[in-house]
Design a protein around this motif. Sequence first.
Motif: not given
Length: 230
Positions: A130-136
Amino acid sequence: MKDIRVKDLVTFKRLTERRKNTFLINLQKEKTVKENDESSGGDYWVRSISALNNAFRENDNRFISDKITDIINDYSPKLNKGTRDKYDRNLQILYNYEDFEFRSITPTEEIKILSKARKSGIIEIAALSLKVEIHHLYTFTVDDKEYLGALLFAAQKDGYQQSELGVFAEAIFNFLTANYSSKYIIHPSFIKVVGVVIRLIVDCQMVLDDLVPSIILPIIENIKTFNNIR
Protein backbone atom coordinates in the motif's frame (compact mmCIF):
# COMPACT_ATOMS: atom_id res chain seq x y z
CA MET A 1 0.51 -6.65 -8.18
CA LYS A 2 1.22 -2.94 -8.52
CA ASP A 3 1.28 -0.93 -5.31
CA ILE A 4 -2.15 0.44 -4.50
CA ARG A 5 -2.96 3.73 -2.80
CA VAL A 6 -4.89 3.61 0.46
CA LYS A 7 -7.68 5.76 -0.99
CA ASP A 8 -8.00 3.21 -3.80
CA LEU A 9 -8.93 0.61 -1.18
CA VAL A 10 -11.94 2.74 -0.32
CA THR A 11 -12.77 3.28 -3.99
CA PHE A 12 -12.57 -0.48 -4.57
CA LYS A 13 -14.85 -1.15 -1.60
CA ARG A 14 -17.55 1.07 -3.09
CA LEU A 15 -17.56 -0.51 -6.55
CA THR A 16 -19.84 -3.21 -7.91
CA GLU A 17 -18.29 -6.63 -8.48
CA ARG A 18 -17.99 -6.03 -12.21
CA ARG A 19 -16.39 -2.61 -11.77
CA LYS A 20 -14.03 -3.95 -9.11
CA ASN A 21 -12.53 -6.33 -11.64
CA THR A 22 -12.05 -3.59 -14.24
CA PHE A 23 -10.52 -1.31 -11.62
CA LEU A 24 -7.93 -3.89 -10.62
CA ILE A 25 -7.14 -4.82 -14.21
CA ASN A 26 -6.30 -1.17 -14.90
CA LEU A 27 -4.02 -1.10 -11.86
CA GLN A 28 -2.22 -4.23 -12.98
CA LYS A 29 -1.69 -2.78 -16.43
CA GLU A 30 -0.08 0.19 -14.69
CA LYS A 31 -2.67 2.46 -16.22
CA THR A 32 -3.51 5.52 -14.17
CA VAL A 33 -6.95 5.07 -12.73
CA LYS A 34 -8.73 8.21 -13.80
CA GLU A 35 -10.41 9.81 -10.84
CA ASN A 36 -13.75 11.47 -11.21
CA ASP A 37 -13.19 15.14 -10.41
CA GLU A 38 -16.35 15.06 -8.34
CA SER A 39 -15.26 12.19 -6.14
CA SER A 40 -11.77 12.51 -4.78
CA GLY A 41 -8.13 13.22 -5.08
CA GLY A 42 -6.09 14.78 -7.83
CA ASP A 43 -5.98 18.58 -7.73
CA TYR A 44 -9.71 18.86 -7.17
CA TRP A 45 -9.40 19.68 -3.48
CA VAL A 46 -5.97 21.30 -3.58
CA ARG A 47 -7.12 24.81 -2.68
CA SER A 48 -9.01 23.84 0.45
CA ILE A 49 -6.59 21.12 1.57
CA SER A 50 -3.54 23.37 1.13
CA ALA A 51 -5.22 26.05 3.25
CA LEU A 52 -6.08 23.52 5.97
CA ASN A 53 -2.51 22.24 5.96
CA ASN A 54 -1.10 25.75 6.31
CA ALA A 55 -3.58 26.63 9.04
CA PHE A 56 -2.70 23.50 11.00
CA ARG A 57 1.04 23.92 10.56
CA GLU A 58 1.07 27.58 11.62
CA ASN A 59 -1.95 27.32 13.95
CA ASP A 60 -3.40 30.33 12.16
CA ASN A 61 -6.84 30.39 10.56
CA ARG A 62 -5.98 33.41 8.44
CA PHE A 63 -4.74 30.96 5.82
CA ILE A 64 -8.34 29.77 5.47
CA SER A 65 -9.95 33.21 5.28
CA ASP A 66 -7.30 34.31 2.77
CA LYS A 67 -7.99 31.26 0.60
CA ILE A 68 -11.74 31.94 0.73
CA THR A 69 -11.05 35.45 -0.56
CA ASP A 70 -8.79 34.07 -3.31
CA ILE A 71 -11.41 31.63 -4.56
CA ILE A 72 -14.20 34.21 -4.46
CA ASN A 73 -12.02 36.60 -6.44
CA ASP A 74 -11.45 33.87 -9.05
CA TYR A 75 -15.13 33.09 -9.29
CA SER A 76 -16.78 34.23 -12.53
CA PRO A 77 -20.12 33.56 -14.25
CA LYS A 78 -18.09 32.61 -17.31
CA LEU A 79 -16.65 29.56 -15.56
CA ASN A 80 -17.99 26.21 -16.72
CA LYS A 81 -20.24 24.25 -14.37
CA GLY A 82 -17.52 21.77 -13.41
CA THR A 83 -15.19 24.53 -12.30
CA ARG A 84 -17.97 26.36 -10.45
CA ASP A 85 -18.87 23.15 -8.62
CA LYS A 86 -15.22 22.61 -7.71
CA TYR A 87 -14.92 26.13 -6.32
CA ASP A 88 -18.19 25.75 -4.40
CA ARG A 89 -17.12 22.49 -2.80
CA ASN A 90 -13.71 23.84 -1.82
CA LEU A 91 -15.37 26.94 -0.38
CA GLN A 92 -17.78 24.83 1.66
CA ILE A 93 -14.87 22.99 3.25
CA LEU A 94 -13.10 26.26 4.02
CA TYR A 95 -16.24 27.80 5.54
CA ASN A 96 -16.63 24.72 7.75
CA TYR A 97 -13.12 25.22 9.16
CA GLU A 98 -12.97 29.01 9.28
CA ASP A 99 -13.24 29.02 13.09
CA PHE A 100 -11.87 25.55 13.77
CA GLU A 101 -9.42 25.13 16.66
CA PHE A 102 -6.68 23.14 14.98
CA ARG A 103 -4.84 22.45 18.22
CA SER A 104 -7.99 20.79 19.54
CA ILE A 105 -6.97 17.71 17.53
CA THR A 106 -3.46 17.55 18.99
CA PRO A 107 -2.63 16.37 22.52
CA THR A 108 -1.13 19.73 23.49
CA GLU A 109 -0.38 23.16 22.09
CA GLU A 110 3.29 22.26 22.38
CA ILE A 111 3.92 20.11 19.34
CA LYS A 112 6.86 20.02 16.98
CA ILE A 113 5.89 19.48 13.37
CA LEU A 114 8.45 17.40 11.49
CA SER A 115 8.47 19.29 8.21
CA LYS A 116 11.26 17.22 6.65
CA ALA A 117 10.09 13.83 7.86
CA ARG A 118 9.17 11.05 5.48
CA LYS A 119 5.42 11.40 5.00
CA SER A 120 4.79 8.88 2.26
CA GLY A 121 5.93 5.41 1.38
CA ILE A 122 5.02 1.76 0.98
CA ILE A 123 3.78 -0.56 3.71
CA GLU A 124 2.85 -4.20 3.25
CA ILE A 125 -0.33 -5.37 4.94
CA ALA A 126 -1.49 -8.97 4.46
CA ALA A 127 0.81 -9.39 1.44
CA LEU A 128 -0.53 -6.30 -0.34
CA SER A 129 1.71 -3.26 -0.88
CA LEU A 130 0.00 0.00 0.00
CA LYS A 131 1.08 3.54 -0.77
CA VAL A 132 0.55 5.64 2.35
CA GLU A 133 0.40 9.43 2.49
CA ILE A 134 0.35 11.70 5.53
CA HIS A 135 -0.03 15.47 5.63
CA HIS A 136 1.62 16.15 9.00
CA LEU A 137 3.87 14.32 11.42
CA TYR A 138 4.55 15.89 14.78
CA THR A 139 6.15 15.00 18.09
CA PHE A 140 5.07 15.79 21.65
CA THR A 141 6.47 14.94 25.04
CA VAL A 142 4.72 13.34 28.01
CA ASP A 143 6.67 12.42 31.18
CA ASP A 144 9.95 12.85 29.31
CA LYS A 145 8.85 10.37 26.64
CA GLU A 146 8.68 11.46 23.02
CA TYR A 147 5.57 10.49 21.10
CA LEU A 148 4.68 10.71 17.43
CA GLY A 149 1.33 11.87 16.09
CA ALA A 150 0.06 12.17 12.52
CA LEU A 151 -2.68 13.96 10.64
CA LEU A 152 -4.31 13.48 7.25
CA PHE A 153 -7.04 15.62 5.68
CA ALA A 154 -9.20 13.39 3.46
CA ALA A 155 -11.69 14.75 0.93
CA GLN A 156 -14.42 12.96 -0.98
CA LYS A 157 -17.47 14.52 -2.65
CA ASP A 158 -20.06 12.72 -0.52
CA GLY A 159 -17.77 12.39 2.48
CA TYR A 160 -16.06 9.35 3.95
CA GLN A 161 -17.78 7.01 6.36
CA GLN A 162 -16.17 6.41 9.75
CA SER A 163 -14.98 2.95 8.78
CA GLU A 164 -13.45 4.34 5.57
CA LEU A 165 -11.50 6.96 7.50
CA GLY A 166 -10.40 4.10 9.73
CA VAL A 167 -8.76 2.46 6.69
CA PHE A 168 -6.49 5.50 6.32
CA ALA A 169 -5.79 5.59 10.07
CA GLU A 170 -4.80 1.93 10.25
CA ALA A 171 -2.56 2.17 7.21
CA ILE A 172 -0.82 5.26 8.62
CA PHE A 173 -0.36 3.57 12.00
CA ASN A 174 1.25 0.54 10.35
CA PHE A 175 3.49 2.78 8.25
CA LEU A 176 4.65 4.80 11.25
CA THR A 177 5.20 1.69 13.35
CA ALA A 178 7.41 0.23 10.63
CA ASN A 179 9.42 3.40 10.05
CA TYR A 180 9.46 5.41 13.28
CA SER A 181 8.87 3.13 16.28
CA SER A 182 12.59 2.79 16.96
CA LYS A 183 12.76 6.52 17.68
CA TYR A 184 9.29 7.50 18.89
CA ILE A 185 6.32 6.03 20.70
CA ILE A 186 3.56 5.85 18.11
CA HIS A 187 0.42 7.19 19.77
CA PRO A 188 -2.71 5.69 18.11
CA SER A 189 -5.01 8.29 19.67
CA PHE A 190 -3.19 10.95 17.70
CA ILE A 191 -3.05 9.15 14.38
CA LYS A 192 -5.99 11.21 13.13
CA VAL A 193 -7.77 11.36 9.79
CA VAL A 194 -10.11 14.27 9.20
CA GLY A 195 -12.94 13.75 6.73
CA VAL A 196 -13.18 17.39 5.78
CA VAL A 197 -16.44 17.36 3.79
CA ILE A 198 -18.59 16.49 6.82
CA ARG A 199 -16.07 17.33 9.59
CA LEU A 200 -15.70 13.75 10.77
CA ILE A 201 -12.55 12.76 12.65
CA VAL A 202 -11.33 9.22 13.27
CA ASP A 203 -8.17 8.17 15.09
CA CYS A 204 -6.51 4.78 15.11
CA GLN A 205 -7.30 4.19 18.79
CA MET A 206 -11.01 4.26 17.91
CA VAL A 207 -10.37 1.42 15.49
CA LEU A 208 -8.25 -0.53 17.99
CA ASP A 209 -11.02 -0.12 20.59
CA ASP A 210 -13.69 -1.32 18.10
CA LEU A 211 -15.50 2.01 18.31
CA VAL A 212 -15.01 2.18 14.54
CA PRO A 213 -15.13 -1.10 12.60
CA SER A 214 -11.86 -2.21 11.07
CA ILE A 215 -12.41 -2.96 7.38
CA ILE A 216 -8.93 -2.71 5.90
CA LEU A 217 -8.22 -6.45 6.02
CA PRO A 218 -11.56 -7.50 4.47
CA ILE A 219 -10.95 -5.07 1.60
CA ILE A 220 -7.44 -6.40 1.08
CA GLU A 221 -8.63 -10.01 1.16
CA ASN A 222 -11.31 -9.15 -1.41
CA ILE A 223 -8.65 -7.62 -3.67
CA LYS A 224 -6.45 -10.67 -3.27
CA THR A 225 -9.39 -12.92 -4.20
CA PHE A 226 -9.86 -11.03 -7.46
CA ASN A 227 -6.15 -11.35 -8.21
CA ASN A 228 -5.67 -14.92 -6.94
CA ILE A 229 -3.09 -13.72 -4.43
CA ARG A 230 -2.44 -15.93 -1.43
